[in-house]
Design an enzyme around this catalytic site. Structure first.
Site, PDB file in Angstrom:
ATOM      1  N   CYS A 249      -9.665 -13.560  -3.347  1.00 21.38           N
ATOM      2  CA  CYS A 249      -9.291 -14.276  -2.136  1.00 21.38           C
ATOM      3  C   CYS A 249      -7.830 -14.728  -2.141  1.00 21.38           C
ATOM      4  O   CYS A 249      -7.179 -14.772  -3.178  1.00 21.38           O
ATOM      5  CB  CYS A 249     -10.151 -15.514  -1.940  1.00 21.38           C
ATOM      6  SG  CYS A 249     -11.873 -15.265  -2.342  1.00 21.38           S
TER       7      CYS A 249
ATOM      8  N   TRP B 105     -12.869 -12.578  -0.421  1.00 17.64           N
ATOM      9  CA  TRP B 105     -13.525 -11.380  -0.938  1.00 17.64           C
ATOM     10  C   TRP B 105     -14.734 -11.917  -1.687  1.00 17.64           C
ATOM     11  O   TRP B 105     -14.595 -12.604  -2.695  1.00 17.64           O
ATOM     12  CB  TRP B 105     -12.586 -10.615  -1.874  1.00 17.64           C
ATOM     13  CG  TRP B 105     -13.129  -9.310  -2.348  1.00 17.64           C
ATOM     14  CD1 TRP B 105     -13.066  -8.108  -1.702  1.00 17.64           C
ATOM     15  CD2 TRP B 105     -13.793  -9.061  -3.602  1.00 17.64           C
ATOM     16  NE1 TRP B 105     -13.657  -7.135  -2.464  1.00 17.64           N
ATOM     17  CE2 TRP B 105     -14.110  -7.684  -3.625  1.00 17.64           C
ATOM     18  CE3 TRP B 105     -14.160  -9.859  -4.687  1.00 17.64           C
ATOM     19  CZ2 TRP B 105     -14.769  -7.093  -4.703  1.00 17.64           C
ATOM     20  CZ3 TRP B 105     -14.815  -9.268  -5.751  1.00 17.64           C
ATOM     21  CH2 TRP B 105     -15.114  -7.904  -5.762  1.00 17.64           C
TER      22      TRP B 105
ATOM     23  N   GLY C 116     -11.264 -17.445  -7.343  1.00 14.79           N
ATOM     24  CA  GLY C 116     -11.682 -17.366  -8.740  1.00 14.79           C
ATOM     25  C   GLY C 116     -13.196 -17.314  -8.815  1.00 14.79           C
ATOM     26  O   GLY C 116     -13.877 -17.074  -7.814  1.00 14.79           O
TER      27      GLY C 116
ATOM     28  N   GLU D 269      -9.053  10.749  -9.574  1.00 14.69           N
ATOM     29  CA  GLU D 269      -8.368  10.065  -8.472  1.00 14.69           C
ATOM     30  C   GLU D 269      -8.788  10.662  -7.124  1.00 14.69           C
ATOM     31  O   GLU D 269      -8.984   9.920  -6.150  1.00 14.69           O
ATOM     32  CB  GLU D 269      -6.849  10.170  -8.682  1.00 14.69           C
ATOM     33  CG  GLU D 269      -5.990   9.518  -7.624  1.00 14.69           C
ATOM     34  CD  GLU D 269      -6.224   8.007  -7.416  1.00 14.69           C
ATOM     35  OE1 GLU D 269      -6.923   7.387  -8.229  1.00 14.69           O
ATOM     36  OE2 GLU D 269      -5.717   7.490  -6.413  1.00 14.69           O
TER      37      GLU D 269
ATOM     38  N   LYS E 155     -10.432   8.265  -4.294  1.00 13.89           N
ATOM     39  CA  LYS E 155      -9.888   8.131  -2.928  1.00 13.89           C
ATOM     40  C   LYS E 155     -10.992   8.386  -1.912  1.00 13.89           C
ATOM     41  O   LYS E 155     -11.134   7.664  -0.931  1.00 13.89           O
ATOM     42  CB  LYS E 155      -8.739   9.126  -2.675  1.00 13.89           C
ATOM     43  CG  LYS E 155      -7.426   8.793  -3.291  1.00 13.89           C
ATOM     44  CD  LYS E 155      -6.669   7.684  -2.628  1.00 13.89           C
ATOM     45  CE  LYS E 155      -6.885   6.348  -3.227  1.00 13.89           C
ATOM     46  NZ  LYS E 155      -6.562   5.931  -4.481  1.00 13.89           N
TER      47      LYS E 155
ATOM     48  N   GLU F 190     -13.556   5.477  -1.876  1.00 14.93           N
ATOM     49  CA  GLU F 190     -12.999   4.226  -1.363  1.00 14.93           C
ATOM     50  C   GLU F 190     -12.919   4.185   0.153  1.00 14.93           C
ATOM     51  O   GLU F 190     -13.249   3.180   0.766  1.00 14.93           O
ATOM     52  CB  GLU F 190     -11.542   4.053  -1.861  1.00 14.93           C
ATOM     53  CG  GLU F 190     -11.394   3.530  -3.239  1.00 14.93           C
ATOM     54  CD  GLU F 190      -9.918   3.414  -3.622  1.00 14.93           C
ATOM     55  OE1 GLU F 190      -9.506   2.352  -4.071  1.00 14.93           O
ATOM     56  OE2 GLU F 190      -9.167   4.417  -3.487  1.00 14.93           O
TER      57      GLU F 190
HETATM   58  C1  G6P Z   1      -8.123  -2.588  -6.433  1.00 10.80           C
HETATM   59  C2  G6P Z   1      -7.458  -1.677  -5.418  1.00 10.80           C
HETATM   60  C3  G6P Z   1      -7.139  -0.330  -6.059  1.00 10.80           C
HETATM   61  C4  G6P Z   1      -6.298  -0.535  -7.313  1.00 10.80           C
HETATM   62  C5  G6P Z   1      -6.992  -1.484  -8.300  1.00 10.80           C
HETATM   63  C6  G6P Z   1      -6.075  -1.878  -9.436  1.00 10.80           C
HETATM   64  O1  G6P Z   1      -9.392  -2.133  -6.730  1.00 10.80           O
HETATM   65  O2  G6P Z   1      -8.296  -1.498  -4.298  1.00 10.80           O
HETATM   66  O3  G6P Z   1      -6.418   0.475  -5.146  1.00 10.80           O
HETATM   67  O4  G6P Z   1      -6.087   0.700  -7.934  1.00 10.80           O
HETATM   68  O5  G6P Z   1      -7.346  -2.699  -7.628  1.00 10.80           O
HETATM   69  O6  G6P Z   1      -5.034  -2.668  -8.924  1.00 10.80           O
HETATM   70  P1  G6P Z   1      -3.624  -2.822  -9.589  1.00 10.80           P
HETATM   71  O7  G6P Z   1      -2.881  -3.734  -8.646  1.00 10.80           O
HETATM   72  O8  G6P Z   1      -3.843  -3.446 -10.925  1.00 10.80           O
HETATM   73  O9  G6P Z   1      -3.018  -1.474  -9.677  1.00 10.80           O
END
Ligand code: G6P
Length: 622
Positions: A2, A86, A113, A495, A499, A502
């Site tokens: 959040c 969130w 948190g 990846e 993608k 997601e």
């Molecule tokens: C979230 C995002 C992802 C990202 C992951 C790690 O899950 O939706 O797109 O890869 O966090 O985030 P970071 O900021 O540590 O790359």
């Protein structure tokens, strides 16, 4: 997780809070809410959905006379707090949205948190007569503040009381009717910053929410509590002693990206990849050498490290995995790759000869930050690769290699992935050079290959765009997609699948092509689509065999192949041609058509590609 914002002072409080939330929406967007103090009462509005929903509600709220009316835009308040959520504990309903009130309705709290002792704490508070209105852990903080104030503690002491009773990660902000000009904020393990100007002070989870209002910022340390009282900020250390806040000037500019000709940020960011790579390379290569001034670790120390441990989450984890192939080849040093959430709990073998490389777009991901701290506490040198300047991970590392991809708005990472691949490639070559495993001509040849990548991407993007759009039409009814690769093609496969999951919510599986025969091949049947990453590599022949194996079982195949190998490749239902580059650089090319495929699959399904359901751009809970 959040995003939280708090404000005390002169100004249009509601507008500042809403603006702050819109800048923090990347931290979650399943519900939002704000609370202000007006005429000795707390006014609270909460809505499910994105911040825009809250704004609509606030601007048209049928609130009691005087509540929001005096400025025409918001209440006559001088303090307020706001939150974008969130969900962790409790579904994303209005009842579970923040702010949460105590039993008297005279204290409102927002929280980022997770309270680890939520169950026992809730039981204790209920046994003592508190009535808990939501399913959240966060609401308990409101009741703990109530308990503190009722026992005669001052506002900051009550916040300390709440922090000592609640275990786990906390960044919180609260207002109380008895303190009409104060916002109290506190943090442990979740980020929180406070800024101030002549007529107000403001707190937020992250710098971008503060920048339009102030550049005088103090980053709260773990255990600190601050009381914002107009332009005055009272700071208390973890022992409760009053200390002086160490404000510093933030020099960087807030960038507010525009969509321009693009329908969404994800597509725009896919198209920005050539620039992201070029900018990350810029001034880091010189006459066949890698120059990493940002790596402020003694070259002699680097030469003597015994292994590299790379930690990351999500897409960044795939960049870490790709770096294993290149760094091991170039620097002849072992690279262990962990998901950050697994790392510290497996009790990894770390000492002062380990180089921990933490990779993160945001530099705020809770698991990665915890992994970094764990390694540091064991004596490791820590180098962070991240995109956000001055992020928590950057601040807590020995060295930082910034990716210069610019702000990424789409929740699904694209251009920052390519920038991470560029940065890890630079680091791998640098280590190879420092450890004398690469000579200048080898480094120069690889640099030359990298320098071509922006141009190759720019030239091929329009064609891939058309082809992937057509492929998405063709696979409109498809529900099962596999992505297979070996070597550096393996993280590309992972990846590609991530993608698709997601943003299109389709079942997608990324797998090491050679491992399919040990189980997953049982899932292959007519109707299943399999992407195979078959670009030139040590294992290309093997990958071709793996393609034959899934084809023989009825899969529809899509082969990603470089132009020079095309003639040698087996028959496949569809072919995506990409330019030939060094095997270890190939992820930077091969992944791009897969990003576009995911994008068009999601668009065909009418989904919000920039803000996919259940996700957040920055994940600040473990
Ligand atoms: C979230 C995002 C992802 C990202 C992951 C790690 O899950 O939706 O797109 O890869 O966090 O985030 P970071 O900021 O540590 O790359």
């Amino acid at each position: 997780m959040c995003g939280i914002v708090g404000f005390s002072g002169t100004g249009d409080v509601v507008s500042v809070l809403l603006d702050g939330l819109s800048r923090l929406e990347y931290r979650g967007y399943d519900s939002a809410g704000l609370a202000c103090l007006d005429s000795g009462k707390i006014w609270c509005v909460r809505r499910t959905g994105k911040v825009a929903e809250l704004e609509r509600a606030v601007r048209s709220a049928p609130l009691p006379a005087g509540a929001w009316a005096s400025t025409g835009n918001g209440p006559a308040a001088s303090v307020g707090i706001a939150h974008t959520r969130w969900a962790t504990h409790g579904s994303p309903t209005e009842r579970n949205a923040h702010p949460h009130l105590d039993c008297t309705g005279r204290i409102a709290v927002i929280h980022n948190g997770i309270l680890d002792n939520y169950r026992s704490l809730r039981r204790r508070l209920e046994d003592q007569g508190h009535s808990i209105a939501s399913d959240t852990d966060s609401e308990l903080l409101a009741h703990l503040l109530e308990e503190g104030l009722a026992s005669g503690k001052s506002l900051h002491e009550a916040a300390r009381h709440a922090m000592s009773e609640a275990e786990g990660a906390i960044a919180m902000a609260a207002i109380a009717a008895e303190y009409p000009d104060c916002v109290v904020v506190a943090r442990r393990d979740s980020p929180l910053l406070v800024g101030k100007e002549e007529t107000f002070s403001i707190a937020a989870s992250d710098i971008p929410a503060l920048l339009p209002y102030t550049r005088n910022v103090v980053v709260l340390e773990d255990g600190e509590v601050a009381v914002l009282k107009g332009p005055k900020v009272e700071l208390y250390d973890s022992e409760g002693n009053r200390t002086s806040p160490r404000f510093r000037k933030i020099s960087w500019e807030a960038e507010s990206p525009e969509l321009g000709r693009f329908p969404d940020f994800m597509l725009k960011e896919i198209y920005e990849q050539p620039e992201a790579v070029a900018r990350t390379l810029m001034s880091r290569v010189d006459a066949g050498n890698i120059v990493l001034d940002d790596v402020r670790i003694d070259p002699a120390d680097l030469a003597s490290i015994s292994k590299v441990c790379a930690v990351a989450c999500g897409t960044s984890y795939h960049a870490a995995l790709a770096s294993k192939y290149s760094t091991e080849r170039w620097a002849r040093i072992a690279v262990e790759v962990d998901l950050s959430s697994e790392f510290r709990y497996r009790d990894p073998v770390i000492d002062d000869r380990v180089l921990l490389v933490a990779i993160s777009q945001s530099g705020e991901t809770a698991d990665s930050l915890a992994a970094l701290r764990h390694a540091r506490a064991q004596g490791a040198r820590v180098l962070t690769i991240c995109n956000v300047v001055d992020s928590s991970m950057a601040r807590e590392s020995d060295a930082v290699l910034y990716t210069r991809a610019g702000p990424e708005i789409g929740v699904a990472a694209t251009k920052t992935f390519l920038a991470q691949l560029t940065a890890t490639t630079l680091l791998g070559l640098y280590l190879g050079q420092q450890r004398k495993h690469l000579d200048t001509s080898q480094v120069a040849a690889t640099i030359a290959g990298m320098q071509q990548i922006p141009d190759l991407l720019s030239r091929h993007l329009p064609r891939w765009d058309e082809e992937m759009s057509a492929l998405a039409d063709r696979f409109a009814e498809t529900r099962d997609v596999f992505f297979l690769g070996r070597g550096p093609g393996y993280p590309v496969a992972l990846e590609g699948a991530l993608k698709l999951k997601e943003i299109s919510y389709l079942r997608a599986e990324g797998y090491a092509a050679g491992e399919m025969k040990h189980g997953p091949i049982a899932l292959i049947e007519p109707g299943v689509v399999v992407f195979v990453i078959g670009t030139a590599s040590k294992t290309q022949e093997k990958v071709f065999s793996n393609l034959e194996e899934v084809k023989a079982r009825g899969a529809t195949t899509v082969l990603v192949i470089d132009s020079e190998s095309r003639a040698l490749a087996p028959e496949s239902d569809f072919v995506v041609e990409v330019p030939r580059v060094d095997e270890l650089l190939s992820p930077m090319i091969d992944v791009v058509p897969l990003q576009l495929f995911a994008y068009y699959m999601a668009k065909r399904r009418g989904l919000d590609v920039d803000k996919p359901r259940n996700l957040a751009k920055t994940v600040t809970v473990e």
